[in-house]
Write a protein that holds these residues in place. Structure first.
Motif, PDB file in Angstrom:
ATOM      1  N   GLY A   1      -4.936  -6.533   3.888  1.00 34.77           N
ATOM      2  CA  GLY A   1      -4.907  -5.630   2.748  1.00 34.77           C
ATOM      3  C   GLY A   1      -6.145  -5.825   1.901  1.00 34.77           C
ATOM      4  N   ARG A   2      -6.007  -5.500   0.620  1.00 32.64           N
ATOM      5  CA  ARG A   2      -7.159  -5.702  -0.260  1.00 32.64           C
ATOM      6  C   ARG A   2      -6.710  -6.215  -1.616  1.00 32.64           C
ATOM      7  NH1 ARG A   2      -7.963  -1.048  -3.934  1.00 32.64           N
ATOM      8  NH2 ARG A   2      -6.564   0.590  -3.206  1.00 32.64           N
TER       9      ARG A   2
ATOM     10  N   ARG B   1       0.821  -1.204   0.000  1.00 29.03           N
ATOM     11  CA  ARG B   1       0.000   0.000   0.000  1.00 29.03           C
ATOM     12  C   ARG B   1       0.860   1.261   0.000  1.00 29.03           C
ATOM     13  NH1 ARG B   1      -5.136   0.565   3.944  1.00 29.03           N
ATOM     14  NH2 ARG B   1      -5.575   2.777   3.685  1.00 29.03           N
ATOM     15  N   GLU B   2       1.951   1.209   0.733  1.00 23.31           N
ATOM     16  CA  GLU B   2       2.864   2.343   0.789  1.00 23.31           C
ATOM     17  C   GLU B   2       3.353   2.693  -0.628  1.00 23.31           C
ATOM     18  OE1 GLU B   2       6.432   1.445   2.811  1.00 23.31           O
ATOM     19  OE2 GLU B   2       6.971   3.557   3.141  1.00 23.31           O
TER      20      GLU B   2
ATOM     21  N   ASP C   1      -1.401  -4.010   3.129  1.00 20.49           N
ATOM     22  CA  ASP C   1      -1.099  -2.982   4.129  1.00 20.49           C
ATOM     23  C   ASP C   1       0.210  -3.345   4.837  1.00 20.49           C
ATOM     24  OD1 ASP C   1      -3.591  -2.037   3.443  1.00 20.49           O
ATOM     25  OD2 ASP C   1      -4.578  -2.682   5.293  1.00 20.49           O
ATOM     26  N   THR C   2       0.333  -4.628   5.121  1.00 18.27           N
ATOM     27  CA  THR C   2       1.518  -5.156   5.795  1.00 18.27           C
ATOM     28  C   THR C   2       2.716  -5.103   4.858  1.00 18.27           C
ATOM     29  OG1 THR C   2      -0.022  -6.711   6.810  1.00 18.27           O
ATOM     30  CG2 THR C   2       2.327  -7.132   7.166  1.00 18.27           C
ATOM     31  N   GLY C   3       3.889  -4.698   5.369  1.00 20.88           N
ATOM     32  CA  GLY C   3       5.094  -4.618   4.549  1.00 20.88           C
ATOM     33  C   GLY C   3       5.740  -5.972   4.360  1.00 20.88           C
TER      34      GLY C   3
ATOM     35  N   GLU D   1       0.502   4.257  -2.680  1.00 20.21           N
ATOM     36  CA  GLU D   1       0.131   5.624  -2.304  1.00 20.21           C
ATOM     37  C   GLU D   1       1.226   6.628  -2.637  1.00 20.21           C
ATOM     38  OE1 GLU D   1      -1.635   5.728   1.606  1.00 20.21           O
ATOM     39  OE2 GLU D   1      -3.272   4.447   0.895  1.00 20.21           O
TER      40      GLU D   1
END
Lengths: 158, 158, 158
Positions: free
Chosen positions: A123-124, A45-46, A146-148, A49
């Motif tokens: 996450g998605r 996600r990072e 979401d998790t790295g 974004e």
């Protein structure tokens, strides 16, 4: 956007099978849910974004998915952990040129062979599906974690 | 109680968008899912079962929800964490005077900007929905958290 | 396999009530979801995959389920924790001689009375359902836990 119960049923069933096939280590069945021309990738996600190009895993056609599962089978003689996906309801985004687009939240838990379970990733999925002879197939699955994560050749799909 | 697939579809889609709007930091979209006359509150299960009056967060109309999102935007220039909701299937309770009542179990995970995910809260939503021009809107969302939360002005909705 | 939206609706509602009845400590309601002739058991995935006979909990008819809930009520004057199930979508397997077979992934969280929530178990339900007078009842629920659980007489169902 609004969809019929029939469309939600068909695409919910597809996502449920996606998750269960991975969790039951039926990775070959999992590959068969994709169209020959498809795109599967795992990103964080990072990166999405901040619009960074990093991709943790990327297969841009079905043969690459097959190869990946083959090499996973060759490297891992035994299962090193159990996966368990719990998916939320589908959020429909779009229906254009016969492609259905939707998102699904996921939680993914892993259990060691000693029986300890832990949260592995949330996450998605950003998903695109086409119907061929009334059967749905994945055109694109983008896992936005979401998790790295740091997946590797040894990793099962998410 | 029994409902038609169409009702389950519409209300599942509403809950899915509720969760995804928060998780994608589209809090303004989240507010728009509510009716002008609405009630949103966060309580703990312990307080509900012991019939205590404590409420952790309470907005009793849509303008209060708008204000809350506004102040959240002013206080937090940057997102401090990522939210991820995974919701279970709806349990329908009642349909009276055009209000649908149902419950939904939720799990809520948070991920730090460093990429670590953890369980933040579990519980259920007790929900009331009305349809206006065939569009569903929240009349009431009561978040009943099993987890003993301490939300604050800085907190995103649950 | 393909099912109609009506069948997914009815069986999703049944599973949602299964989970919510346990989570709300309505264990007597939970028992009533089963047919008189039924089979409820809890096993670990390890035992299933190695074809071992170990069973962590087993009731092979509805009276045994009633007895189990009764003894749970007698032993535990107070609830020692809160349960929260979050279920994924149903994966349909089969429909033969009026029995519907499907699998459902679950995550089960427990919260202490002090308000701390943690992951307790993940796994799947292998379920068989019959309809009687258009009402669905469980013929069989096999809980296949990825997590290596040690339930006891004191434990609530999973």
């Amino acid at each position: 956007m609004k969809v019929s119960p029939e469309v939600r049923e068909a695409l919910t069933a597809l996502m449920a099978e996606y998750a269960m096939a991975i969790d039951e280590d039926r990775l070959e069945d999992w590959v068969e849910l994709f169209d020959e021309r498809c795109d599967y990738r795992v990103v964080t996600r990072e990166n999405v974004e901040q619009d960074l190009p990093n991709v943790l895993m990327w297969c841009d056609n079905k043969n690459m998915l097959r190869d990946r599962v083959d090499s996973y089978r060759n490297v891992n003689e035994y299962n090193l952990h159990y996966d368990r996906h719990v998916l939320g309801p589908l959020v429909f985004r779009d229906h254009k040129s016969s492609v259905w687009s939707f998102d699904v939240a996921y939680s993914l838990f892993q259990t060691t062979l000693e029986g300890e379970s832990r949260l592995f990733s949330v996450g998605r999925y950003a998903v695109e599906v086409v119907f061929k002879d009334q059967e749905p197939f994945f055109k694109a699955v983008k896992v936005i974690a979401d998790t790295g994560l740091i997946p590797s050749l040894l990793a099962t799909p998410i």
